[in-house]
Design a protein around this motif. Sequence first.
Motif, PDB file in Angstrom:
ATOM      1  N   GLY A   1     -84.105  35.465 -19.834  1.00 29.40           N
ATOM      2  CA  GLY A   1     -83.805  34.856 -18.186  1.00 29.40           C
ATOM      3  C   GLY A   1     -84.781  35.643 -17.715  1.00 29.40           C
ATOM      4  N   GLY A   2     -85.898  36.122 -17.623  1.00 32.29           N
ATOM      5  CA  GLY A   2     -86.856  36.114 -16.946  1.00 32.29           C
ATOM      6  C   GLY A   2     -87.004  37.969 -17.763  1.00 32.29           C
ATOM      7  N   TYR A   3     -85.153  38.475 -18.134  1.00 28.55           N
ATOM      8  CA  TYR A   3     -85.393  40.025 -18.730  1.00 28.55           C
ATOM      9  C   TYR A   3     -86.590  40.517 -19.635  1.00 28.55           C
ATOM     10  CZ  TYR A   3     -82.944  39.973 -14.278  1.00 28.55           C
ATOM     11  OH  TYR A   3     -82.761  39.794 -13.025  1.00 28.55           O
ATOM     12  N   GLN A   4     -86.876  41.551 -19.858  1.00 33.13           N
ATOM     13  CA  GLN A   4     -87.581  41.802 -20.718  1.00 33.13           C
ATOM     14  C   GLN A   4     -86.564  43.528 -21.474  1.00 33.13           C
ATOM     15  OE1 GLN A   4     -91.182  42.342 -20.272  1.00 33.13           O
ATOM     16  NE2 GLN A   4     -91.977  40.206 -20.434  1.00 33.13           N
ATOM     17  N   PRO A   5     -86.895  44.203 -22.420  1.00 28.03           N
ATOM     18  CA  PRO A   5     -86.098  45.429 -22.274  1.00 28.03           C
ATOM     19  C   PRO A   5     -86.395  46.627 -21.649  1.00 28.03           C
ATOM     20  CG  PRO A   5     -86.669  44.402 -24.791  1.00 28.03           C
ATOM     21  CD  PRO A   5     -88.007  43.293 -23.381  1.00 28.03           C
TER      22      PRO A   5
ATOM     23  N   ASN B   1     -78.765  49.033 -36.191  1.00 27.35           N
ATOM     24  CA  ASN B   1     -77.959  47.268 -35.901  1.00 27.35           C
ATOM     25  C   ASN B   1     -77.341  46.782 -34.641  1.00 27.35           C
ATOM     26  OD1 ASN B   1     -78.643  45.232 -37.592  1.00 27.35           O
ATOM     27  ND2 ASN B   1     -76.409  46.266 -38.797  1.00 27.35           N
ATOM     28  N   SER B   2     -76.669  47.988 -34.043  1.00 28.50           N
ATOM     29  CA  SER B   2     -76.263  47.692 -33.144  1.00 28.50           C
ATOM     30  C   SER B   2     -76.393  47.419 -31.469  1.00 28.50           C
ATOM     31  CB  SER B   2     -75.207  48.361 -32.920  1.00 28.50           C
ATOM     32  OG  SER B   2     -74.310  48.603 -31.604  1.00 28.50           O
ATOM     33  N   ALA B   3     -77.464  48.596 -31.344  1.00 27.75           N
ATOM     34  CA  ALA B   3     -78.685  47.961 -30.520  1.00 27.75           C
ATOM     35  C   ALA B   3     -79.440  47.016 -29.969  1.00 27.75           C
ATOM     36  CB  ALA B   3     -79.658  48.974 -30.587  1.00 27.75           C
ATOM     37  N   GLY B   4     -79.672  46.517 -31.134  1.00 28.97           N
ATOM     38  CA  GLY B   4     -80.635  45.638 -31.577  1.00 28.97           C
ATOM     39  C   GLY B   4     -79.729  43.944 -30.955  1.00 28.97           C
ATOM     40  N   VAL B   5     -78.273  44.365 -30.555  1.00 30.71           N
ATOM     41  CA  VAL B   5     -77.833  43.344 -30.141  1.00 30.71           C
ATOM     42  C   VAL B   5     -77.298  43.700 -28.593  1.00 30.71           C
ATOM     43  CG1 VAL B   5     -75.265  41.887 -30.027  1.00 30.71           C
ATOM     44  CG2 VAL B   5     -76.151  42.546 -32.438  1.00 30.71           C
ATOM     45  N   ALA B   6     -76.716  44.670 -28.497  1.00 25.48           N
ATOM     46  CA  ALA B   6     -76.778  45.418 -26.855  1.00 25.48           C
ATOM     47  C   ALA B   6     -77.272  45.017 -26.271  1.00 25.48           C
ATOM     48  CB  ALA B   6     -76.560  46.178 -27.047  1.00 25.48           C
ATOM     49  N   ILE B   7     -78.842  45.355 -26.013  1.00 30.22           N
ATOM     50  CA  ILE B   7     -80.384  44.790 -25.679  1.00 30.22           C
ATOM     51  C   ILE B   7     -79.947  43.096 -24.650  1.00 30.22           C
ATOM     52  CG2 ILE B   7     -82.196  44.402 -27.176  1.00 30.22           C
ATOM     53  CD1 ILE B   7     -83.484  46.732 -25.780  1.00 30.22           C
ATOM     54  N   ASP B   8     -79.492  42.762 -25.422  1.00 30.23           N
ATOM     55  CA  ASP B   8     -79.141  40.930 -25.388  1.00 30.23           C
ATOM     56  C   ASP B   8     -78.256  40.920 -25.004  1.00 30.23           C
ATOM     57  OD1 ASP B   8     -82.007  40.760 -27.330  1.00 30.23           O
ATOM     58  OD2 ASP B   8     -81.137  39.233 -27.851  1.00 30.23           O
ATOM     59  N   THR B   9     -77.625  41.737 -25.379  1.00 31.91           N
ATOM     60  CA  THR B   9     -76.006  41.123 -24.306  1.00 31.91           C
ATOM     61  C   THR B   9     -75.920  41.639 -22.913  1.00 31.91           C
ATOM     62  OG1 THR B   9     -74.873  43.849 -25.001  1.00 31.91           O
ATOM     63  CG2 THR B   9     -74.587  41.098 -26.147  1.00 31.91           C
TER      64      THR B   9
ATOM     65  N   MET C   1     -79.994  29.342 -26.956  1.00 32.16           N
ATOM     66  CA  MET C   1     -81.317  29.458 -26.610  1.00 32.16           C
ATOM     67  C   MET C   1     -81.811  28.692 -25.571  1.00 32.16           C
ATOM     68  SD  MET C   1     -82.766  31.535 -29.312  1.00 32.16           S
ATOM     69  CE  MET C   1     -81.363  32.478 -28.400  1.00 32.16           C
ATOM     70  N   GLU C   2     -80.815  27.089 -25.735  1.00 27.77           N
ATOM     71  CA  GLU C   2     -81.508  26.160 -25.393  1.00 27.77           C
ATOM     72  C   GLU C   2     -80.798  26.220 -23.645  1.00 27.77           C
ATOM     73  OE1 GLU C   2     -79.942  21.784 -23.794  1.00 27.77           O
ATOM     74  OE2 GLU C   2     -78.823  22.649 -25.618  1.00 27.77           O
ATOM     75  N   GLU C   3     -79.589  27.543 -22.792  1.00 27.23           N
ATOM     76  CA  GLU C   3     -79.352  27.491 -22.092  1.00 27.23           C
ATOM     77  C   GLU C   3     -79.437  28.689 -21.230  1.00 27.23           C
ATOM     78  OE1 GLU C   3     -75.377  26.663 -22.204  1.00 27.23           O
ATOM     79  OE2 GLU C   3     -75.775  24.863 -22.148  1.00 27.23           O
ATOM     80  N   TRP C   4     -79.617  30.354 -22.287  1.00 29.49           N
ATOM     81  CA  TRP C   4     -79.854  31.366 -22.015  1.00 29.49           C
ATOM     82  C   TRP C   4     -81.302  31.930 -22.071  1.00 29.49           C
ATOM     83  CZ3 TRP C   4     -76.171  34.003 -19.414  1.00 29.49           C
ATOM     84  CH2 TRP C   4     -74.561  33.781 -20.012  1.00 29.49           C
TER      85      TRP C   4
ATOM     86  N   LYS D   1     -76.494  40.230 -17.248  1.00 28.87           N
ATOM     87  CA  LYS D   1     -77.156  40.366 -15.538  1.00 28.87           C
ATOM     88  C   LYS D   1     -77.327  38.512 -15.255  1.00 28.87           C
ATOM     89  CE  LYS D   1     -79.659  42.216 -12.073  1.00 28.87           C
ATOM     90  NZ  LYS D   1     -79.640  41.036 -11.651  1.00 28.87           N
ATOM     91  N   VAL D   2     -78.080  37.385 -16.690  1.00 27.49           N
ATOM     92  CA  VAL D   2     -78.082  36.560 -15.658  1.00 27.49           C
ATOM     93  C   VAL D   2     -77.104  36.047 -15.451  1.00 27.49           C
ATOM     94  CG1 VAL D   2     -78.957  33.923 -17.294  1.00 27.49           C
ATOM     95  CG2 VAL D   2     -80.381  36.223 -17.601  1.00 27.49           C
ATOM     96  N   ALA D   3     -76.383  36.256 -16.360  1.00 26.79           N
ATOM     97  CA  ALA D   3     -74.157  35.673 -15.679  1.00 26.79           C
ATOM     98  C   ALA D   3     -74.427  36.663 -13.468  1.00 26.79           C
ATOM     99  CB  ALA D   3     -73.267  35.902 -16.571  1.00 26.79           C
ATOM    100  N   LEU D   4     -74.821  37.627 -13.345  1.00 30.11           N
ATOM    101  CA  LEU D   4     -74.949  37.891 -12.313  1.00 30.11           C
ATOM    102  C   LEU D   4     -75.903  36.538 -11.715  1.00 30.11           C
ATOM    103  CD1 LEU D   4     -74.052  41.202 -12.184  1.00 30.11           C
ATOM    104  CD2 LEU D   4     -72.536  39.747 -11.843  1.00 30.11           C
ATOM    105  N   ASP D   5     -76.685  36.498 -12.235  1.00 28.12           N
ATOM    106  CA  ASP D   5     -77.993  35.667 -11.260  1.00 28.12           C
ATOM    107  C   ASP D   5     -77.504  34.737 -10.810  1.00 28.12           C
ATOM    108  OD1 ASP D   5     -79.836  38.606 -11.066  1.00 28.12           O
ATOM    109  OD2 ASP D   5     -80.447  37.488 -13.084  1.00 28.12           O
TER     110      ASP D   5
END
Length: 364
Positions: free
Chosen positions: A44-48, A311-319, A360-363, A324-328
Amino acid sequence: MERKNIRIAVIGVGNCASSLIQGIYYYRARGAEECIGLLNYEIGGYQPGDIEVVAAFDIDKRKVGMDVNEAVFALPNCTTVFCGDLPASGVKVSMGKVLDGYSEHMANFGDDRTFLLSSEAEPSQADVVDQLKKAGVDVLMNYLPVGSQKATEFYAECALEAGCAFVNNIPVFIASNPEWAQRFEARHIPIIGDDIKAQLGATIVHRTLGNLFKKRGVKLERTYQLNTGGNTDFLNMLNRERLASKKESKTEAVQAAIPQRLEAENIHVGPSDYVPWQNDNKVCFIRMEGKLFGDVAMNLELRLSVEDSPNSAGVAIDTIRCAKVALDRDMGGIIEIPSAFFCKHPPRQIPDDESYATLMEEWV
């Protein structure tokens, strides 16, 4: 328009928060071509590196009052340090609400292994809500210990009151509880949950193998998944009374990937034991027994060793970025596709290939 940082608050400055915060700085200094280990460099335009910790809560006296970028390295944290030179953040760790976030059996272990409760006054709901609002928190990340039902509900209430998106990383059922889901829907506040999957962990590997059996026409008859580790998560789970939701979450995640549900006696998925010297290393043993062509028996055994918290953080950084995209996008309630792809116990189980394609398509 200039992109703004995603302002997050973390509940529990443990190993998982340590890996997440180290990762924010680690990837902030790297371009897309250097970002090994990320599922997605941009969502959604956001980097880590756009993620910023603006509030943190803990109950350990070695962390409360400390700058959060120092607290992530304080005992009993024991995860790998891959980005140790963190600048001062200017954000102090606040005393959190204890409730059932601390299991009494942990007092029987050495100080370097367990939580040491702070004597600071615990905050009220109004105190936490006020802090979240003043800090301008976008996303509240729940990293409480397994079994923290009352404490998780306390912070979920705070998220509702403060208007923060809520990411529930633990197996206490909030997103997948219809009553809580309806409350987030009514307030039009995004929630992603429950119980984060690791980037390449026991559950996603077990699900993938289950799906492989299904696609290759192999009848799965029995399976187990046994896990050992030496961090505070495994120590906390020595109290078996705290494990009911964890076991349900992990078991249902595997059951959802096979064509026919196995009887309870034929499937065992869950934490097994605490091995102190493993620290944050998690070792998983999977066995699957089934029948091939002609009713001929087969079995598969696999051993997986991973550093649990990165291993967890690799997913958390995407959630975080999906929240935030959901808020936007002015979305509220259950954020279904990120919940299904990133969590073990979402409100609706969706096959990994399907949820990935939609993500991948929508987010992204």
